[in-house]
Design a protein around this motif. Structure first.
Motif, short mmCIF file in Angstrom:
data_model
loop_
_atom_site.label_atom_id
_atom_site.label_comp_id
_atom_site.label_asym_id
_atom_site.label_seq_id
_atom_site.Cartn_x
_atom_site.Cartn_y
_atom_site.Cartn_z
N GLN A 1 4.24 7.56 4.93
CA GLN A 1 3.09 7.57 4.03
C GLN A 1 3.16 6.52 2.94
O GLN A 1 2.13 6.01 2.50
N TYR A 2 4.37 6.18 2.50
CA TYR A 2 4.51 5.32 1.33
C TYR A 2 5.07 3.94 1.67
O TYR A 2 5.28 3.13 0.76
N ARG A 3 5.32 3.66 2.93
CA ARG A 3 6.04 2.43 3.27
C ARG A 3 5.17 1.19 3.17
O ARG A 3 3.95 1.22 3.38
N SER A 4 5.81 0.07 2.86
CA SER A 4 5.19 -1.24 2.96
C SER A 4 5.02 -1.59 4.44
O SER A 4 5.75 -1.08 5.30
N ASP A 5 4.07 -2.46 4.73
CA ASP A 5 3.84 -2.84 6.12
C ASP A 5 5.09 -3.50 6.69
O ASP A 5 5.84 -4.19 5.98
#
Length: 554
Positions: A347-351
Motif C-alpha cells: 500500500q505504501y511502497r514507491s514504484d
C-alpha cells in the motif's frame, strides 16, 4: 508472482500532496451510495460505490424466509488476543451471484462460543447484523474469554446453522508460555490447482496460521477451472474476466471459499492475514498499477479490492478500509514468547525501479527516498522492536527480504519487486533491529511460489559477516501448479547466495515451533496440486537457537 515491464515514476515518495488529493478523490467516489450513481461515474470501469460509514439498509429480511443454506462460505476466526478473538462468516445462499442471493436487506444472525464441540458449555452468545453493504459478512469480536484457551463457535440464521469452527485465545501478556506452533501459507491461485495443502494443514496441530498474501488472484478463471479441469465446464462465465469492480472481487472470494479444503483450514485454526499484490492487481505499488494507468482510476479499483478483502477475512473493525486506504499493518503478541509485527508491503511502497524488471541494483533502486514500507510503517516497526518484551520477534510479510542474486558474478540481477529493489529501506530496518536489540529475529515470507530458508546477514555480500536472523519462505498453496524439487535455477541460486540454506520448488507450507531454547522449521510439501489427494511429507527441517542466530539442518 509475475514480473512486468511497466513504466512509472521510479523514485516516488510513499506519500506526496498529489497522493493525498488522489486518495481524497477516490475515497469520495468510493463512499457514494450504490443508488446515487451518476451516469458518468457508472460508466467508469473501476467505479466502486460504497455507502457512507453508518448508513445502512433500513429493511430487514426475516431469517426464517431463507430457504437455502446461507453458510456456503464457511466460518473463520482471527487475530487472537488474550481475552478475545474475532469470529467471521458471510451469508451467501447463492454465492456466485453479485448479492449472494440475499438482495439488499439486512439479516439478524445469532452466534455462540462454547468450550466443547457439542455446544453444551456455551460461554458467550449474542446476535449480529449482516449488512448488504458489507456483502452480508458477519464479524464478532468476542470478548471476555480466558487467555490461552480453546473454544468452538458457530452461527445461526433462521433454521440454518453454520459449520462449527475451532479457535483459541493468546496467552496472558506476561505469560511465560513455553511454546507456540504456527504455520505460514501464501499464494493460492484457484485456477492453478486444488487446495490439497490446506486439507493437510487443517489436520495439523498448530495454534495459528499466518496467510502472507495472494489469498486471491485477479486473473480470469475459465469454465473448466483452469488446472482443476472441470470437464463439464460448470463454472459460470462471471469468473472468466479480470476482477476490477467490487462485485467482481466479492464473487471471486466466493469462488475461492467454495473450496472445501480452504473452508476446512479456516474452521480448524485462527488466521492472521495480510495481503500482497494479487488481492488487488499484479505487482502494483501504492497508487500505481501494473500498466501505469491513471492513479485516480486505479485507487478506485484499489478501494473495491480492499473493501472486499476486509469483508471476506477475519479482521477487526480497525482494519475497515476508508476508501482506498486501510491500516492492515498491526502487532500481536503471544505472551512473552513472541511478538508478531505484521507488515503491508504494497500500500505504501514507491514504484519499482527500472520498470519492475530483473535488474542489477543501481542508483535508481538504491535511492534512499524510495521505500517498501512507507515512513510511518518503518518507524512503527523499529519502535515496536525497541519496546518488545518477546523472546522471538516475528515479522510476517510478503516479498523476499534477504538478498537474492539470480546470476553468478558481480553484476547479478535481482528482483526489483522484492527488498533487493529497496535496499536503503532494508538497510534501515537491519540497523533498527540491531540498535533495538531485537533478539531472535524471524522473517516469514510468501510471494515467490518456492520454499527458501535464509540466514539474514549483516552484510549479504560477505558470507563471514554476522548472522542477524532467519528468513523462512513458505512456497505456495497452488500458484505455479505442481512445481519441482529442484527448479532449473536451483544450482545458480544456491551458488550465488551462500546465505541461502534451502530451496525447493514444490507446493506446501512451513510449520514453525517456537520454544524457549530454539525454533524449529519443517518445510511440508505435496508432490502435486493439479490432481487431488496428494500426500504430504517433510522436505527438510532446520533449527535456529535462541540467542545464536543461524540455521542448522535437523
Amino acid at each position: 508472482m509475475a514480473l512486468s515491464g511497466r513504466c512509472g515514476p521510479s523514485s516516488a515518495l510513499a506519500s506526496t500532496p498529489h497522493d493525498t488529493e488522489l486518495r481524497a478523490a477516490a475515497g469520495h467516489l468510493a463512499r457514494r451510495r450504490f443508488l446515487t450513481f451518476t451516469a458518468a461515474a457508472a460508466a467508469l470501469a473501476f467505479t466502486t460505490q460504497l455507502p457512507p460509514r453508518g448508513a445502512f439498509a433500513a429493511s430487514r429480511l426475516d431469517p426464517a424466509r431463507i430457504t437455502e443454506d446461507p453458510f456456503t462460505l464457511g466460518v473463520a476466526s482471527g487475530d487472537p488476543l488474550p481475552d478475545s478473538v474475532l469470529i467471521w462468516t458471510r451469508l451467501a445462499p447463492a454465492p456466485f451471484e453479485p448479492d449472494g442471493g440475499l438482495g439488499q436487506q439486512r439479516i439478524e444472525v445469532s452466534w455462540e462460543v462454547a468450550l466443547d464441540e457439542s455446544f453444551v458449555l456455551v460461554v458467550r452468545s449474542g446476535t449480529a447484523l449482516a449488512y448488504p453493504e458489507y456483502a452480508h459478512s458477519v464479524r464478532v469480536d468476542v470478548k471476555g474469554l480466558e487467555p490461552g484457551s480453546h473454544y468452538f463457535y458457530r452461527f445461526r440464521a433462521g433454521t440454518w446453522i453454520s459449520p462449527a469452527g475451532r479457535t483459541r485465545t493468546a496467552p496472558p501478556p506476561d505469560g511465560g508460555t513455553a511454546s507456540l506452533r504456527l504455520a505460514a501459507v501464501a499464494c493460492q491461485a484457484y485456477h492453478h490447482g486444488y487446495y490439497t495443502v490446506h486439507g493437510h494443514l487443517a489436520q495439523e496441530d498448530v495454534d495459528l496460521v499466518l496467510h502472507l498474501g495472494d489469498y486471491l488472484y485477479e486473473y480470469a478463471v475459465d469454465s473448466a477451472g483452469g488446472a482443476r479441469d472441470y470437464t463439464d465446464g460448470t463454472l459460470p462465465s462471471v469468473f472468466n474476466r479480470e476482477t476490477t469492480t467490487l462485485a467482481d472481487y466479492r464473487m471471486r472470494y466466493a469462488l475461492y471459499k467454495s473450496d472445501p479444503d480452504l473452508r476446512a483450514v479456516h474452521a480448524a485454526h485462527p488466521f492472521v492475514v495480510t495481503w500482497d499484490d494479487h488481492e488487488t492487481e499484479n505487482n502494483y505499488a501504492g497508487d500505481i498499477d501494473e500498466n501505469g494507468s491513471d492513479p485516480a482510476q486505479f485507487l478506485i479499483r484499489r478501494a473495491a479490492a480492499y473493501r472486499a478483502y476486509w469483508e471476506n477475512q477475519p479482521l477487526r473493525a480497525d482494519q475497515l478500509p476508508d476508501g482506498p486506504d486501510a491500516r492492515l499493518f498491526r502487532r500481536l503478541r503471544w505472551g512473552t514468547l513472541a511478538q508478531f509485527d505484521i507488515l503491508d508491503t504494497r500500500q505504501y511502497r514507491s514504484d519499482q525501479a527500472y520498470g519492475d524488471t530483473l535488474h542489477v541494483p543501481g542508483p535508481e533502486s538504491d535511492d534512499p527516498a524510495r521505500s517498501l514500507t512507507g515512513d510511518a510503517q518503518e518507524r512503527w516497526l523499529i519502535d515496536g522492536w525497541a519496546d518488545s518484551p518477546a523472546l522471538w520477534n516475528v515479522m510476517p510479510q510478503q516479498v523476499t527480504f534477504s538478498q537474492r542474486k539470480m546470476d553468478l558474478g558481480a553484476d547479478a540481477r535481482m528482483s526489483m519487486d522484492a527488498w533487493d529493489g529497496y535496499r536503503a529501506n532494508r538497510g534501515r530496518l537491519v540497523a533498527g533491529a540491531k540498535a533495538a536489540g531485537a533478539g531472535n529475529w524471524l522473517v516469514l515470507t510468501g510471494d515467490v511460489h518456492v520454499a527458501y530458508a535464509f540466514d539474514i546477514k549483516d552484510d549479504f555480500d560477505d558470507p563471514g559477516s554476522p548472522t542477524l536472523g532467519t528468513e523462512l519462505t513458505c512456497t505456495s498453496v497452488a500458484s505455479g501448479m505442481d512445481g519441482a524439487e529442484h527448479p532449473a535455477n536451483w544450482d545458480t541460486y544456491m551458488r550465488a547466495n551462500p546465505h541461502l540454506r534451502f530451496y525447493d520448488g514444490r507446493r506446501g507450507y512451513v510449520r514453525v515451533e517456537l520454544g524457549r531454547e530454539n525454533a524449529r522449521a519443517d518445510f511440508r510439501i505435496v508432490p502435486a496440486v493439479t490432481t487431488p489427494g496428494a500426500p504430504v511429507s517433510t522436505a527438510a527441517s532446520f533449527v535456529t537457537e535462541a540467542g545464536s542466530p543461524g540455521l542448522t539442518p535437523v
